[in-house]
Motif scaffolding. Structure first.
Motif, PDB file in Angstrom:
ATOM      1  N   VAL A 137      38.520   4.578  70.102  1.00 15.10           N
ATOM      2  CA  VAL A 137      39.479   5.366  70.699  1.00 15.10           C
ATOM      3  C   VAL A 137      39.403   6.810  70.087  1.00 15.10           C
ATOM      4  CG1 VAL A 137      41.941   5.699  70.659  1.00 15.10           C
ATOM      5  CG2 VAL A 137      40.834   3.412  70.668  1.00 15.10           C
ATOM      6  N   ALA A 143      51.983  -1.090  57.478  1.00 15.16           N
ATOM      7  CA  ALA A 143      51.787   0.269  57.947  1.00 15.16           C
ATOM      8  C   ALA A 143      50.898   0.341  59.280  1.00 15.16           C
ATOM      9  CB  ALA A 143      51.125   1.210  56.876  1.00 15.16           C
ATOM     10  N   ASN A 171      40.777   2.591  79.444  1.00 12.90           N
ATOM     11  CA  ASN A 171      41.211   1.717  80.520  1.00 12.90           C
ATOM     12  C   ASN A 171      42.457   0.697  80.069  1.00 12.90           C
ATOM     13  OD1 ASN A 171      39.903  -0.414  78.955  1.00 12.90           O
ATOM     14  ND2 ASN A 171      38.062   0.195  80.134  1.00 12.90           N
ATOM     15  N   LEU A 227      50.350   5.679  67.401  1.00 12.50           N
ATOM     16  CA  LEU A 227      49.008   6.505  67.736  1.00 12.50           C
ATOM     17  C   LEU A 227      48.201   6.580  66.507  1.00 12.50           C
ATOM     18  CD1 LEU A 227      50.037   8.404  70.961  1.00 12.50           C
ATOM     19  CD2 LEU A 227      49.083   6.043  70.675  1.00 12.50           C
ATOM     20  N   ILE A 228      47.051   7.142  66.589  1.00 14.87           N
ATOM     21  CA  ILE A 228      46.258   7.305  65.399  1.00 14.87           C
ATOM     22  C   ILE A 228      46.784   8.124  64.353  1.00 14.87           C
ATOM     23  CG2 ILE A 228      43.878   7.928  64.556  1.00 14.87           C
ATOM     24  CD1 ILE A 228      42.853   6.999  67.269  1.00 14.87           C
ATOM     25  N   ARG A 280      52.603   1.199  77.753  1.00 16.00           N
ATOM     26  CA  ARG A 280      51.061   1.370  77.500  1.00 16.00           C
ATOM     27  C   ARG A 280      50.784   0.279  76.497  1.00 16.00           C
ATOM     28  NH1 ARG A 280      48.860   3.498  72.934  1.00 16.00           N
ATOM     29  NH2 ARG A 280      50.790   3.379  71.818  1.00 16.00           N
ATOM     30  N   ALA A 300      41.238  -1.871  57.808  1.00 14.71           N
ATOM     31  CA  ALA A 300      40.767  -0.592  57.353  1.00 14.71           C
ATOM     32  C   ALA A 300      40.798   0.254  58.558  1.00 14.71           C
ATOM     33  CB  ALA A 300      39.299  -0.686  56.655  1.00 14.71           C
ATOM     34  N   ALA A 341      40.328   3.569  65.884  1.00 15.58           N
ATOM     35  CA  ALA A 341      39.744   4.872  65.906  1.00 15.58           C
ATOM     36  C   ALA A 341      38.038   5.167  65.827  1.00 15.58           C
ATOM     37  CB  ALA A 341      40.119   5.673  64.748  1.00 15.58           C
ATOM     38  N   GLY A 351      47.168  -4.184  61.787  1.00 17.23           N
ATOM     39  CA  GLY A 351      47.603  -3.730  63.112  1.00 17.23           C
ATOM     40  C   GLY A 351      48.451  -5.048  63.881  1.00 17.23           C
TER      41      GLY A 351
HETATM   42  C1  FAD Z   1      42.283   1.202  74.447  1.00 16.84           C
HETATM   43  C2  FAD Z   1      43.389   1.836  73.584  1.00 16.84           C
HETATM   44  C3  FAD Z   1      43.393   3.340  73.608  1.00 16.84           C
HETATM   45  C4  FAD Z   1      44.202   3.943  72.740  1.00 16.84           C
HETATM   46  N1  FAD Z   1      44.192   5.531  72.903  1.00 16.84           N
HETATM   47  C5  FAD Z   1      44.821   6.222  72.201  1.00 16.84           C
HETATM   48  C6  FAD Z   1      44.713   7.423  72.119  1.00 16.84           C
HETATM   49  O1  FAD Z   1      44.272   7.960  72.962  1.00 16.84           O
HETATM   50  N2  FAD Z   1      45.237   8.256  71.065  1.00 16.84           N
HETATM   51  C7  FAD Z   1      45.808   7.694  69.974  1.00 16.84           C
HETATM   52  O2  FAD Z   1      45.893   8.281  68.981  1.00 16.84           O
HETATM   53  N3  FAD Z   1      45.922   6.210  69.796  1.00 16.84           N
HETATM   54  C8  FAD Z   1      45.270   5.399  70.843  1.00 16.84           C
HETATM   55  N4  FAD Z   1      45.526   4.320  70.846  1.00 16.84           N
HETATM   56  C9  FAD Z   1      46.308   3.569  69.808  1.00 16.84           C
HETATM   57  C10 FAD Z   1      45.666   3.738  68.412  1.00 16.84           C
HETATM   58  O3  FAD Z   1      44.105   3.249  68.455  1.00 16.84           O
HETATM   59  C11 FAD Z   1      46.125   2.229  67.532  1.00 16.84           C
HETATM   60  O4  FAD Z   1      47.657   2.214  67.645  1.00 16.84           O
HETATM   61  C12 FAD Z   1      45.830   2.677  66.271  1.00 16.84           C
HETATM   62  O5  FAD Z   1      44.497   2.667  65.750  1.00 16.84           O
HETATM   63  C13 FAD Z   1      46.318   1.751  65.488  1.00 16.84           C
HETATM   64  O6  FAD Z   1      46.135   1.851  63.918  1.00 16.84           O
HETATM   65  P1  FAD Z   1      46.084   0.595  62.712  1.00 16.84           P
HETATM   66  O7  FAD Z   1      45.575   1.241  61.598  1.00 16.84           O
HETATM   67  O8  FAD Z   1      47.626   0.204  62.899  1.00 16.84           O
HETATM   68  O9  FAD Z   1      45.314  -0.650  63.404  1.00 16.84           O
HETATM   69  P2  FAD Z   1      44.002  -0.752  63.944  1.00 16.84           P
HETATM   70  O10 FAD Z   1      43.232   0.598  64.516  1.00 16.84           O
HETATM   71  O11 FAD Z   1      43.621  -2.066  64.902  1.00 16.84           O
HETATM   72  O12 FAD Z   1      43.149  -1.126  62.681  1.00 16.84           O
HETATM   73  C14 FAD Z   1      43.540  -2.475  62.036  1.00 16.84           C
HETATM   74  C15 FAD Z   1      42.195  -2.788  61.221  1.00 16.84           C
HETATM   75  O13 FAD Z   1      42.390  -4.194  60.691  1.00 16.84           O
HETATM   76  C16 FAD Z   1      41.516  -4.865  60.826  1.00 16.84           C
HETATM   77  N5  FAD Z   1      41.801  -6.363  60.692  1.00 16.84           N
HETATM   78  C17 FAD Z   1      42.746  -6.955  61.671  1.00 16.84           C
HETATM   79  N6  FAD Z   1      42.957  -8.258  61.304  1.00 16.84           N
HETATM   80  C18 FAD Z   1      42.292  -8.418  60.017  1.00 16.84           C
HETATM   81  C19 FAD Z   1      42.245  -9.427  59.114  1.00 16.84           C
HETATM   82  N7  FAD Z   1      43.121 -10.579  59.341  1.00 16.84           N
HETATM   83  N8  FAD Z   1      41.483  -9.265  58.004  1.00 16.84           N
HETATM   84  C20 FAD Z   1      40.794  -8.252  57.705  1.00 16.84           C
HETATM   85  N9  FAD Z   1      40.803  -7.101  58.536  1.00 16.84           N
HETATM   86  C21 FAD Z   1      41.635  -7.225  59.740  1.00 16.84           C
HETATM   87  C22 FAD Z   1      40.870  -4.610  61.992  1.00 16.84           C
HETATM   88  O14 FAD Z   1      39.425  -4.793  62.141  1.00 16.84           O
HETATM   89  C23 FAD Z   1      40.935  -2.876  61.877  1.00 16.84           C
HETATM   90  O15 FAD Z   1      39.922  -2.508  61.321  1.00 16.84           O
HETATM   91  C24 FAD Z   1      44.950   3.574  71.761  1.00 16.84           C
HETATM   92  C25 FAD Z   1      44.578   2.083  71.403  1.00 16.84           C
HETATM   93  C26 FAD Z   1      43.930   1.561  72.557  1.00 16.84           C
HETATM   94  C27 FAD Z   1      43.477   0.099  72.015  1.00 16.84           C
END
Ligand code: FAD
Length: 458
Positions: free
Chosen positions: A62, A393, A271, A409-410, A212, A25, A57, A191
């Motif tokens: 983040v 996705a 960081n 990114l988000i 990055r 989520a 997020a 993710g």
């Molecule tokens: C330190 C840092 C700084 C960043 N800086 C920025 C920024 O400044 N601006 C920006 O836009 N982006 C930034 N990013 C990138 C961005 O945060 C991520 O790429 C983005 O949030 C990815 O979204 P997602 O939904 O793919 O994955 P995620 O946000 O990782 O969400 C995945 C979700 O799935 C859940 N999950 C994982 N595995 C399982 C499982 N097996 N079963 C059930 N649930 C599970 C997790 O708990 C999480 O809730 C940064 C990332 C990091 C780590």
């Protein structure tokens, strides 16, 4: 030598059934579930391992949402924009340029927002900003509940159930033990591509140190006097701040950057730690410990040196989730390449258009080259290769390492999630496999949901 044990076979209880099952989520997963439910997918279930919605997020803290716009065009609309508008309407929910000045080239507007990373681009103001992660959790929950999505928190998706290119559902571990949710279509929004990988999908998991997305992090927030005062100081005494910043990086042992938040007296510390693998438990533990070990030293340095705007500094909180920027990239029917990003390749199955943004490298500087044209995401980059009813996705979408570095990114993940949710809903509605879904219908539904697509403005 590795040692193994054989687990006995067990009967796994089916806890629920879904038309669309979304695992994870985060930004992608929330958008996918909301979009699928709004598009009439039937029973939409969202399962998450932690206790909140929003992934990086929110729990990963983040908080910087880079530009959704290019000049005067809002490119990332749909669910992402809706969420930001809701955040903006809540005190301390959002800090950034208002929509009225999006694309403004007025020198006073540009100068005001320039110190804030990614809030200006080529001498014009962008639409983006800084969110409050706790408020964001609540906003997402409201949107999910309003859409009628069924949510299971505290459920760790551990294995896809299926064979022959069909995923029948997913097994979860929770306080209730191991249970299964069966589904017509599944979207992996973990993710890390956990579910797709366990279903046998091929993936890449290699990164270059300069990128990055090769780095992990554990971000934290600090109580300070006033971020605007600090920003003014960095402009007036650029060299003085440079020296302090260098020292803070040395104290930490890795690059750190301070950003504003929705609250003037709170700063966000991002960081970058290299050489760790986000799929390795020992590495994840090391990153958590390494960062927390340094925080009081950073605070002590700032307070001893009475850095304007930052002093007096205290610890506000640390992120609940380790920051993982790059993980498995699941191979799909199409793979977004860095050439596609630089050239702004047009795809005949485009489902999202993303404005170009600047990205910080692990060395703390900006990537020297970043694209000028918007990037198109094809539906094919979300349709898992050789799988009939499985999409991905978010940051695990099909992309080469460099493309993924710029495009995970988000806002990008929200946009991809919305596209995946709509594609699944269209597939369920029409009784087709999502690998064969009718693109024209997907496009129509995305436009109905307010998504920006080429030639889509009425
Ligand atoms: C330190 C840092 C700084 C960043 N800086 C920025 C920024 O400044 N601006 C920006 O836009 N982006 C930034 N990013 C990138 C961005 O945060 C991520 O790429 C983005 O949030 C990815 O979204 P997602 O939904 O793919 O994955 P995620 O946000 O990782 O969400 C995945 C979700 O799935 C859940 N999950 C994982 N595995 C399982 C499982 N097996 N079963 C059930 N649930 C599970 C997790 O708990 C999480 O809730 C940064 C990332 C990091 C780590």
């Amino acid at each position: 030598m590795n040692e193994y044990i054989l687990e006995p076979a067990i009967n796994v209880e089916v806890m629920d059934r879904a038309n669309v099952l979304v695992i994870g989520a985060g930004p992608a997963g929330c958008a996918a579930a909301i979009a699928a439910a709004r598009a009439g997918a039937g029973r939409v279930i969202l399962a998450e391992r932690y206790n909140h919605l929003g992934g990086m997020a929110t729990g990963g803290q983040v908080i910087l949402i880079p530009s959704l716009s290019y000049k005067k065009t809002m490119m990332i609309k749909g669910i992402m924009l809706e969420a930001l508008e809701k955040l903006s309407s809540i005190k301390n929910g959002f800090f950034g340029p208002s929509r009225d000045i999006m694309g403004s080239e007025k020198p006073s507007d540009v100068e005001h927002w320039k110190p804030y990373f990614n809030m200006t681009r080529n001498e014009h103001v962008c639409y983006g900003g800084y969110t409050d992660p706790e408020i964001f959790k609540i906003v997402l929950q409201q949107m999910i509940e309003d859409a009628g999505v069924i949510v299971y928190l505290h459920c760790w998706g551990c294995r896809a159930i299926g064979q022959g290119g069909i995923v029948h559902g997913v097994c979860f571990e929770s306080k209730e033990g191991r249970k299964a949710i069966l589904a017509d279509t599944v979207i992996d929004c973990t993710g890390d591509g956990d579910i797709a990988a366990s279903a046998g999908a091929s993936f890449r998991h290699a990164y270059h140190d300069g990128l990055r997305n090769a780095s992990l992090g554990l971000v934290y927030r600090l109580g300070i006097e006033d971020f605007q005062k600090f920003t003014d100081y960095t402009v007036v005494d650029r060299e003085g701040w440079k020296l302090h910043n260098k020292k803070l990086n040395e104290i930490s042992g890795f690059p750190i950057v301070l950003f504003p938040t929705g609250q003037s007296n709170v700063a966000w510390v991002d960081n970058w730690l290299l050489g760790y693998d986000c799929l390795n438990v020992k590495d994840l533990t090391t990153v958590e410990f390494r960062v927390r070990r340094t925080i009081f030293d950073v605070i002590e340095y700032v307070n001893n040196n009475k850095i304007p705007g930052l002093y007096p500094m205290t610890l506000y909180d640390t992120a609940y989730q380790t920051g993982t920027r790059g993980s498995r990239r699941i191979l799909c029917n199409k793979e977004l390449s860095i050439q596609d990003v630089y050239q702004g390749t047009s795809f005949d199955d485009v489902v999202a258009v993303l404005p170009s943004i600047e990205v910080i490298t692990v060395k703390g500087g900006l990537d020297e080259i970043y694209p000028e044209k918007p990037t198109q995401i094809p539906l094919g980059a979300l349709q898992v290769k050789n799988m009939k009813n499985l999409l991905v996705a978010g940051r695990c979408f099909s992309s080469d390492a460099q493309a993924n570095n710029l495009i995970n990114l988000i806002p990008h993940c929200f946009a991809m999630g919305q596209a995946a949710g709509v594609a699944c809903a269209v597939a369920v509605r029409s009784g087709t496999e999502v690998s064969n879904v009718n693109y024209v219908e997907v496009r129509e539904e995305l436009l109905c949901q307010g998504v920006y697509l080429p030639d889509g403005e009425k």
